[in-house]
Design an enzyme around this catalytic site. Sequence first.
Site, PDB file in Angstrom:
ATOM      1  N   TYR A  23      -1.520  -0.754  10.486  1.00  0.00           N
ATOM      2  CA  TYR A  23      -1.613  -0.957   9.028  1.00  0.00           C
ATOM      3  C   TYR A  23      -0.300  -0.544   8.356  1.00  0.00           C
ATOM      4  O   TYR A  23       0.229  -1.273   7.517  1.00  0.00           O
ATOM      5  CB  TYR A  23      -2.794  -0.141   8.507  1.00  0.00           C
ATOM      6  CG  TYR A  23      -3.163  -0.397   7.065  1.00  0.00           C
ATOM      7  CD1 TYR A  23      -3.744  -1.606   6.681  1.00  0.00           C
ATOM      8  CD2 TYR A  23      -2.956   0.572   6.091  1.00  0.00           C
ATOM      9  CE1 TYR A  23      -4.095  -1.834   5.350  1.00  0.00           C
ATOM     10  CE2 TYR A  23      -3.309   0.353   4.763  1.00  0.00           C
ATOM     11  CZ  TYR A  23      -3.882  -0.856   4.398  1.00  0.00           C
ATOM     12  OH  TYR A  23      -4.233  -1.079   3.081  1.00  0.00           O
TER      13      TYR A  23
ATOM     14  N   SER B 268       0.854  -1.194   0.000  1.00  0.00           N
ATOM     15  CA  SER B 268       0.000   0.000   0.000  1.00  0.00           C
ATOM     16  C   SER B 268       0.886   1.240   0.000  1.00  0.00           C
ATOM     17  O   SER B 268       2.083   1.167   0.330  1.00  0.00           O
ATOM     18  CB  SER B 268      -0.852  -0.004   1.278  1.00  0.00           C
ATOM     19  OG  SER B 268      -1.508   1.227   1.471  1.00  0.00           O
TER      20      SER B 268
HETATM   21  P1  NAP Z   1     -11.697  -5.288   0.948  1.00  0.00           P
HETATM   22  O1  NAP Z   1     -12.626  -4.830  -0.092  1.00  0.00           O
HETATM   23  O2  NAP Z   1     -12.038  -5.116   2.374  1.00  0.00           O
HETATM   24  O3  NAP Z   1     -11.387  -6.847   0.646  1.00  0.00           O
HETATM   25  C1  NAP Z   1     -10.548  -7.574   1.492  1.00  0.00           C
HETATM   26  C2  NAP Z   1     -10.575  -9.036   1.090  1.00  0.00           C
HETATM   27  O4  NAP Z   1      -9.709  -9.768   1.970  1.00  0.00           O
HETATM   28  C3  NAP Z   1     -11.957  -9.674   1.223  1.00  0.00           C
HETATM   29  O5  NAP Z   1     -12.116 -10.662   0.243  1.00  0.00           O
HETATM   30  C4  NAP Z   1     -11.899 -10.295   2.610  1.00  0.00           C
HETATM   31  O6  NAP Z   1     -12.869 -11.327   2.728  1.00  0.00           O
HETATM   32  C5  NAP Z   1     -10.464 -10.820   2.593  1.00  0.00           C
HETATM   33  N1  NAP Z   1      -9.915 -11.090   3.923  1.00  0.00           N
HETATM   34  C6  NAP Z   1      -9.876 -10.269   4.999  1.00  0.00           C
HETATM   35  N2  NAP Z   1      -9.320 -10.887   6.038  1.00  0.00           N
HETATM   36  C7  NAP Z   1      -8.974 -12.134   5.602  1.00  0.00           C
HETATM   37  C8  NAP Z   1      -8.373 -13.257   6.221  1.00  0.00           C
HETATM   38  N3  NAP Z   1      -8.006 -13.236   7.520  1.00  0.00           N
HETATM   39  N4  NAP Z   1      -8.164 -14.362   5.475  1.00  0.00           N
HETATM   40  C9  NAP Z   1      -8.544 -14.405   4.184  1.00  0.00           C
HETATM   41  N5  NAP Z   1      -9.121 -13.382   3.541  1.00  0.00           N
HETATM   42  C10 NAP Z   1      -9.349 -12.265   4.265  1.00  0.00           C
HETATM   43  O7  NAP Z   1     -10.267  -4.622   0.792  1.00  0.00           O
HETATM   44  P2  NAP Z   1      -9.455  -4.126  -0.520  1.00  0.00           P
HETATM   45  O8  NAP Z   1      -9.507  -2.652  -0.528  1.00  0.00           O
HETATM   46  O9  NAP Z   1      -9.849  -4.880  -1.718  1.00  0.00           O
HETATM   47  O10 NAP Z   1      -7.979  -4.525  -0.064  1.00  0.00           O
HETATM   48  C11 NAP Z   1      -7.255  -5.600  -0.633  1.00  0.00           C
HETATM   49  C12 NAP Z   1      -5.788  -5.400  -0.319  1.00  0.00           C
HETATM   50  O11 NAP Z   1      -5.349  -4.184  -0.908  1.00  0.00           O
HETATM   51  C13 NAP Z   1      -5.492  -5.285   1.171  1.00  0.00           C
HETATM   52  O12 NAP Z   1      -4.273  -5.925   1.463  1.00  0.00           O
HETATM   53  C14 NAP Z   1      -5.372  -3.790   1.374  1.00  0.00           C
HETATM   54  O13 NAP Z   1      -4.576  -3.471   2.485  1.00  0.00           O
HETATM   55  C15 NAP Z   1      -4.734  -3.377   0.077  1.00  0.00           C
HETATM   56  N6  NAP Z   1      -4.899  -1.971  -0.276  1.00  0.00           N
HETATM   57  C16 NAP Z   1      -6.140  -1.401  -0.317  1.00  0.00           C
HETATM   58  C17 NAP Z   1      -6.244  -0.050  -0.667  1.00  0.00           C
HETATM   59  C18 NAP Z   1      -7.575   0.658  -0.747  1.00  0.00           C
HETATM   60  O14 NAP Z   1      -7.587   1.902  -0.827  1.00  0.00           O
HETATM   61  N7  NAP Z   1      -8.708  -0.051  -0.795  1.00  0.00           N
HETATM   62  C19 NAP Z   1      -5.092   0.691  -0.939  1.00  0.00           C
HETATM   63  C20 NAP Z   1      -3.860   0.078  -0.877  1.00  0.00           C
HETATM   64  C21 NAP Z   1      -3.773  -1.262  -0.547  1.00  0.00           C
HETATM   65  P3  NAP Z   1     -13.380 -11.846   4.193  1.00  0.00           P
HETATM   66  O15 NAP Z   1     -13.553 -10.628   5.049  1.00  0.00           O
HETATM   67  O16 NAP Z   1     -14.629 -12.587   3.900  1.00  0.00           O
HETATM   68  O17 NAP Z   1     -12.302 -12.743   4.674  1.00  0.00           O
END
Ligand code: NAP
Length: 228
Positions: free
Chosen positions: A153, A140
């Site tokens: 985080y 990130s």
């Molecule tokens: P999101 O929409 O909340 O999706 C997160 C995914 O991870 C869901 O499928 C969730 O499903 C799964 N998950 C969470 N805890 C888990 C666990 N313990 N075991 C297995 N699966 C798990 O988040 P996102 O924004 O797509 O984020 C995805 C990645 O990108 C993350 O690593 C996040 O830090 C990174 N990121 C996000 C952003 C942003 O602005 N959105 C920016 C930079 C980086 P369940 O809850 O059902 O397990």
Amino acid sequence: MRLYGKVCVVTGASRGIGRAIAERFVAEGAAVAIGARGRGALEAAAKALAGGGSEVLARPVDVSVAASVQAFADAVLARFGRADVLVCNAGVAARARVVDTCEKQWDEVVDVSLKGTFLVTRALLPAIEAARGRVLVISSIAGRQGTAGSSAYCAAKHGLIGFARALTEEVRQAGVLVATICPGSVDTEMLPPEFHPGMPAARVADVAAFLASEAPRELTGSIIDLFG
Ligand code: NAP
């Protein structure tokens, strides 16, 4: 069809960035294995992905629990017999100042992002090495900069860069490409309303698809800042 014949594993692929990456991989001809904790959303994602004509395995997993990860990896290898691309994407966020962060919150954020990436990589690395494949780590902008109220985080996301750097050196001779993607704000459930609008998750998927396919192996160890 840049990923035709490849088996791609994406954690946290029931929604958001992981799902967008899985969708792009299917569009590029890959078979995909997806994991997340919540069974309902995972099965809905699998159904939608299977509409793209590829083989899809959806298997619930908690990436922070070693036994769950091993069962996930075993299921992937039992089904496909190989793994070419691993995307360590599962993550959770918590927003609190250091003084207000409880131990449980800290542990959850660090265990899912950082330990989870270690556990999933450890379980699937022999298969990835056998395939001379690729490991993509989703860090990130929080792995590059500090943000108030995001200490767990930021620590986990900075830690992922260190993990990927070490992994790069361990698997260099095996011909495995390791790359880390550091997105800025992406429009998903995780993004707090005050940061909207961010970029679409498809932009992250564009980069992941390139790194998973035609990116030259000389790019191994790269940290891709995707925040403009
Ligand atoms: P999101 O929409 O909340 O999706 C997160 C995914 O991870 C869901 O499928 C969730 O499903 C799964 N998950 C969470 N805890 C888990 C666990 N313990 N075991 C297995 N699966 C798990 O988040 P996102 O924004 O797509 O984020 C995805 C990645 O990108 C993350 O690593 C996040 O830090 C990174 N990121 C996000 C952003 C942003 O602005 N959105 C920016 C930079 C980086 P369940 O809850 O059902 O397990």
